[in-house]
Design an enzyme around this catalytic site. Sequence first.
Site, PDB file in Angstrom:
ATOM      1  N   ASP A  21      66.590  16.871  46.968  1.00 41.37           N
ATOM      2  CA  ASP A  21      68.001  17.116  46.651  1.00 41.37           C
ATOM      3  C   ASP A  21      68.524  15.997  45.759  1.00 41.37           C
ATOM      4  O   ASP A  21      68.540  14.839  46.151  1.00 41.37           O
ATOM      5  CB  ASP A  21      68.787  17.190  47.974  1.00 41.37           C
ATOM      6  CG  ASP A  21      70.289  17.285  47.738  1.00 41.37           C
ATOM      7  OD1 ASP A  21      70.690  17.721  46.636  1.00 41.37           O
ATOM      8  OD2 ASP A  21      71.045  16.924  48.660  1.00 41.37           O
ATOM      9  N   ASN A  23      71.710  15.893  44.342  1.00 38.86           N
ATOM     10  CA  ASN A  23      73.163  15.669  44.287  1.00 38.86           C
ATOM     11  C   ASN A  23      73.846  15.567  45.650  1.00 38.86           C
ATOM     12  O   ASN A  23      75.070  15.631  45.751  1.00 38.86           O
ATOM     13  CB  ASN A  23      73.831  16.767  43.439  1.00 38.86           C
ATOM     14  CG  ASN A  23      73.664  18.138  44.077  1.00 38.86           C
ATOM     15  OD1 ASN A  23      72.921  18.295  45.051  1.00 38.86           O
ATOM     16  ND2 ASN A  23      74.348  19.125  43.535  1.00 38.86           N
ATOM     17  N   ASP A  25      74.077  17.521  48.281  1.00 36.88           N
ATOM     18  CA  ASP A  25      74.673  18.642  49.030  1.00 36.88           C
ATOM     19  C   ASP A  25      73.743  19.150  50.136  1.00 36.88           C
ATOM     20  O   ASP A  25      74.032  20.144  50.793  1.00 36.88           O
ATOM     21  CB  ASP A  25      75.080  19.785  48.086  1.00 36.88           C
ATOM     22  CG  ASP A  25      73.873  20.436  47.412  1.00 36.88           C
ATOM     23  OD1 ASP A  25      72.739  19.958  47.594  1.00 36.88           O
ATOM     24  OD2 ASP A  25      74.081  21.433  46.690  1.00 36.88           O
ATOM     25  N   ASP A  29      66.982  20.943  44.788  1.00 37.75           N
ATOM     26  CA  ASP A  29      67.411  21.583  43.547  1.00 37.75           C
ATOM     27  C   ASP A  29      66.456  21.259  42.403  1.00 37.75           C
ATOM     28  O   ASP A  29      65.483  20.521  42.575  1.00 37.75           O
ATOM     29  CB  ASP A  29      68.848  21.152  43.209  1.00 37.75           C
ATOM     30  CG  ASP A  29      69.028  19.648  43.353  1.00 37.75           C
ATOM     31  OD1 ASP A  29      68.213  18.900  42.771  1.00 37.75           O
ATOM     32  OD2 ASP A  29      69.958  19.205  44.071  1.00 37.75           O
ATOM     33  N   ASP A  98      57.955  32.698  40.552  1.00 35.26           N
ATOM     34  CA  ASP A  98      57.824  33.744  41.561  1.00 35.26           C
ATOM     35  C   ASP A  98      58.455  35.024  41.009  1.00 35.26           C
ATOM     36  O   ASP A  98      59.571  34.981  40.493  1.00 35.26           O
ATOM     37  CB  ASP A  98      58.533  33.314  42.848  1.00 35.26           C
ATOM     38  CG  ASP A  98      57.753  33.688  44.089  1.00 35.26           C
ATOM     39  OD1 ASP A  98      57.413  34.874  44.232  1.00 35.26           O
ATOM     40  OD2 ASP A  98      57.494  32.793  44.924  1.00 35.26           O
ATOM     41  N   ASP A 199      55.303  38.551  44.436  1.00 32.63           N
ATOM     42  CA  ASP A 199      55.658  38.767  45.833  1.00 32.63           C
ATOM     43  C   ASP A 199      55.305  40.179  46.307  1.00 32.63           C
ATOM     44  O   ASP A 199      55.690  41.160  45.650  1.00 32.63           O
ATOM     45  CB  ASP A 199      57.172  38.545  45.970  1.00 32.63           C
ATOM     46  CG  ASP A 199      57.628  38.395  47.398  1.00 32.63           C
ATOM     47  OD1 ASP A 199      57.276  37.392  48.028  1.00 32.63           O
ATOM     48  OD2 ASP A 199      58.349  39.289  47.885  1.00 32.63           O
ATOM     49  N   GLU A 256      50.476  38.431  45.672  1.00 35.48           N
ATOM     50  CA  GLU A 256      50.494  38.314  47.127  1.00 35.48           C
ATOM     51  C   GLU A 256      50.209  39.698  47.686  1.00 35.48           C
ATOM     52  O   GLU A 256      50.971  40.633  47.429  1.00 35.48           O
ATOM     53  CB  GLU A 256      51.856  37.804  47.622  1.00 35.48           C
ATOM     54  CG  GLU A 256      51.822  37.495  49.107  1.00 35.48           C
ATOM     55  CD  GLU A 256      53.183  37.546  49.784  1.00 35.48           C
ATOM     56  OE1 GLU A 256      53.349  36.897  50.818  1.00 35.48           O
ATOM     57  OE2 GLU A 256      54.086  38.262  49.295  1.00 35.48           O
ATOM     58  N   HIS A 329      54.982  28.726  52.167  1.00 35.62           N
ATOM     59  CA  HIS A 329      56.315  28.687  52.778  1.00 35.62           C
ATOM     60  C   HIS A 329      56.499  29.694  53.911  1.00 35.62           C
ATOM     61  O   HIS A 329      57.550  29.709  54.534  1.00 35.62           O
ATOM     62  CB  HIS A 329      57.361  28.919  51.689  1.00 35.62           C
ATOM     63  CG  HIS A 329      57.254  30.295  51.104  1.00 35.62           C
ATOM     64  ND1 HIS A 329      56.165  30.694  50.339  1.00 35.62           N
ATOM     65  CD2 HIS A 329      58.057  31.380  51.195  1.00 35.62           C
ATOM     66  CE1 HIS A 329      56.322  31.957  50.000  1.00 35.62           C
ATOM     67  NE2 HIS A 329      57.457  32.396  50.502  1.00 35.62           N
ATOM     68  N   ASP A 330      55.512  30.558  54.140  1.00 33.62           N
ATOM     69  CA  ASP A 330      55.595  31.552  55.217  1.00 33.62           C
ATOM     70  C   ASP A 330      54.702  31.211  56.403  1.00 33.62           C
ATOM     71  O   ASP A 330      54.711  31.930  57.404  1.00 33.62           O
ATOM     72  CB  ASP A 330      55.138  32.927  54.712  1.00 33.62           C
ATOM     73  CG  ASP A 330      56.036  33.505  53.637  1.00 33.62           C
ATOM     74  OD1 ASP A 330      57.241  33.194  53.633  1.00 33.62           O
ATOM     75  OD2 ASP A 330      55.520  34.274  52.806  1.00 33.62           O
TER      76      ASP A 330
HETATM   77  O1  TEU Z   1      56.109  37.530  52.064  1.00 32.39           O
HETATM   78  C1  TEU Z   1      55.573  38.744  52.452  1.00 32.39           C
HETATM   79  C2  TEU Z   1      54.878  38.878  53.759  1.00 32.39           C
HETATM   80  O2  TEU Z   1      54.341  39.933  53.981  1.00 32.39           O
HETATM   81  C3  TEU Z   1      54.803  37.874  54.822  1.00 32.39           C
HETATM   82  O3  TEU Z   1      54.023  36.788  54.581  1.00 32.39           O
HETATM   83  C4  TEU Z   1      56.172  37.558  55.344  1.00 32.39           C
HETATM   84  O4  TEU Z   1      56.620  36.345  54.881  1.00 32.39           O
HETATM   85  C5  TEU Z   1      56.272  37.495  56.828  1.00 32.39           C
HETATM   86  O5  TEU Z   1      55.826  36.272  57.289  1.00 32.39           O
HETATM   87  C6  TEU Z   1      55.628  38.626  57.550  1.00 32.39           C
HETATM   88  O6  TEU Z   1      55.615  38.372  58.922  1.00 32.39           O
HETATM   89  C7  TEU Z   1      56.810  37.444  50.875  1.00 32.39           C
HETATM   90  C8  TEU Z   1      57.412  36.068  50.721  1.00 32.39           C
HETATM   91  O7  TEU Z   1      56.395  35.118  50.628  1.00 32.39           O
HETATM   92  C9  TEU Z   1      58.357  35.821  51.847  1.00 32.39           C
HETATM   93  O8  TEU Z   1      58.879  34.523  51.848  1.00 32.39           O
HETATM   94  C10 TEU Z   1      59.469  36.840  51.752  1.00 32.39           C
HETATM   95  O9  TEU Z   1      60.304  36.724  52.864  1.00 32.39           O
HETATM   96  C11 TEU Z   1      58.942  38.267  51.672  1.00 32.39           C
HETATM   97  O10 TEU Z   1      57.845  38.403  50.786  1.00 32.39           O
HETATM   98  C12 TEU Z   1      60.024  39.173  51.158  1.00 32.39           C
HETATM   99  O11 TEU Z   1      60.309  38.878  49.828  1.00 32.39           O
HETATM  100 CA    CA Z   2      71.276  19.779  45.787  1.00 31.10          CA
END
Ligand code: TEU
Ligand code: CA
Length: 557
Positions: A21, A23, A25, A29, A98, A199, A256, A329-330
């Site tokens: 971050d 700034n 908040d 960013d 993405d 995605d 993905e 991130h998932d």
């Molecule tokens: O994720 C799709 C997906 O099928 C999974 O990995 C999902 O995040 C979830 O964990 C299922 O249990 C993609 C993105 O990576 C995710 O961050 C998004 O939330 C999702 O698509 C919708 O755009």
């Molecule tokens: Ca920020």
Amino acid sequence: MGKQWWKDSVVYQIYPRSFNDSNGDGIGDIKGITEKLDYLKELGIDVVWLSPVYQSPNDDNGYDISNYREIMDEFGTMKDWEEMLDGMHKRGIRLVMDLVVNHSSDEHAWFAESRKSKDNPYRDYYIWRPGVDGHEPNNWGSIFGGSAWQYDETTEEYYLHLFSKKQPDLNWENPTLREEVYELMSFWLDKGVDGFRMDVINFISKEPGLPDAEVTSPDKYQWGGDYFVNGPKFFEYMKDMNERVLSQYGAMTVGEMPLATPEDGVKYTDEKDGIVSMLFQFEHMDVTSGPGGKWDQQPWKLTDLKKIISKWQTELHGRGWNSLYMENHDQPRSVSVFGDDQSYRVESAKMLAAWLHLLQGTPYIYQGQELGMTNVYFDSIEEYKDIETLNMYKEEVEEKGREHEEILQAIHKKGRDNARTPMQWTDEQHAGFTSGTPWIKLNPNYTEVNAKKALSDENSTFYFYKELIRLRKEHDIIVHGDYKLLLEDNEQLYVYTRSYKDQTLIVAANFSGENVTHELDESLQGGNLLIKNYESTSDKLEQTSTMRPYEVKAYLI
Ligand code: TEU
Ligand code: CA
């Protein structure tokens, strides 16, 4: 720049909200990313995959896009973005954006029009159906809980949303919609982006008629994947997209693709006839899932992981191309799932790194993975921010009456916020992520686990990753060698070789917290040590050796 540059590249994923971050908040960013480009350069990565930075109401942290051509206000301006891209390219780092086009936000202008009337020119940008006997058009469940259909009063019809109800699915059957997607892709490619991470791209084609899913669970709504995963026109749509847009740019693409099999992998990543440079498969991430799915986490077996990885390595060799990842991130932090985040955090983080990076494919590092960041164990549901987690908690605890403790445990193991706590830069307040109040709580271990400390310790996981990235540039065998699994039935050691020309690379990794002795074939002896995670490791490979807890070592013979 040569063709297929992504094969000898290492990709670093940035989840902008949690990276840095600039700034105060409390929200990461774009300027924050620019500030850290030298850090990425030091690590040596070649490509950044940036999770969505487009305008979004943030129902799903940017995976719900309301304008594909604008930067989210919280993240900065287009000028900030251009400066960031410039800073990357100056450092020889490429940028992959993405592309979220299975769905948009319900706040996208297209959807605002689409919902107005049945004859609106944008109506067919989305998937609308009348109800059936006062019910949803079919029994499909949303991946984020509840029905996949939302009733809309204005036109008294339902729209499809495989994810949240603020993420209506786009209608790829509509050629005008497909043109819109091509145009927005060209918009970013013309600005200089080097590729896309796509995605849930294998969900874009739905079976005409949208049939009811087979009833496989006692829940009201069912998994409809049979009718939209790798759907009937998926390949055709992607071929067209490649011909019309991507082929003109030499862009890298990574699709993905939940539920993709190695056979799909071969077809989709085939050099001549494929549709993406590589794909994200999920089989190895699901090795910890029980019969109840992702929230039903079970002890996992190394032999199962071996079967999955070996299948992908062997099937795609010489035919397609693998992506190599253990985090994003998932997903939870890999050291917490596949290593030991307590007694052997550093050792197991390094072991996982070497084991993964020496396989065949393009490795991905998720922000903080290079520091061995771990899962977070919040004890109140209020600390969690992720829509999937919160919806699931509500459904299980408030609606089905299951125990708070039990559900929280599942969240500790598999919740997506494990990966979304702020990047740990220093041991100072808020880990140096922000001078304000962070949008999500930090992992309290930042006093121990942080970039500043890692950079001042030559034995850190950071420098271990740096070394792996360097080795890839030095040894063609890491990129091109074929793969063979040894000690197939061993539940503690994962040992494999790679062969290329007259060389053999042997990688031995202990996935357990115990000493394990093993014996190798006579032909696999001597050579030179390439990388190790324990100080005292023999310079030459020995026929019999004892691997210490989470030890990894690789030799080139
Ligand atoms: O994720 C799709 C997906 O099928 C999974 O990995 C999902 O995040 C979830 O964990 C299922 O249990 C993609 C993105 O990576 C995710 O961050 C998004 O939330 C999702 O698509 C919708 O755009
Ligand atoms: Ca920020």
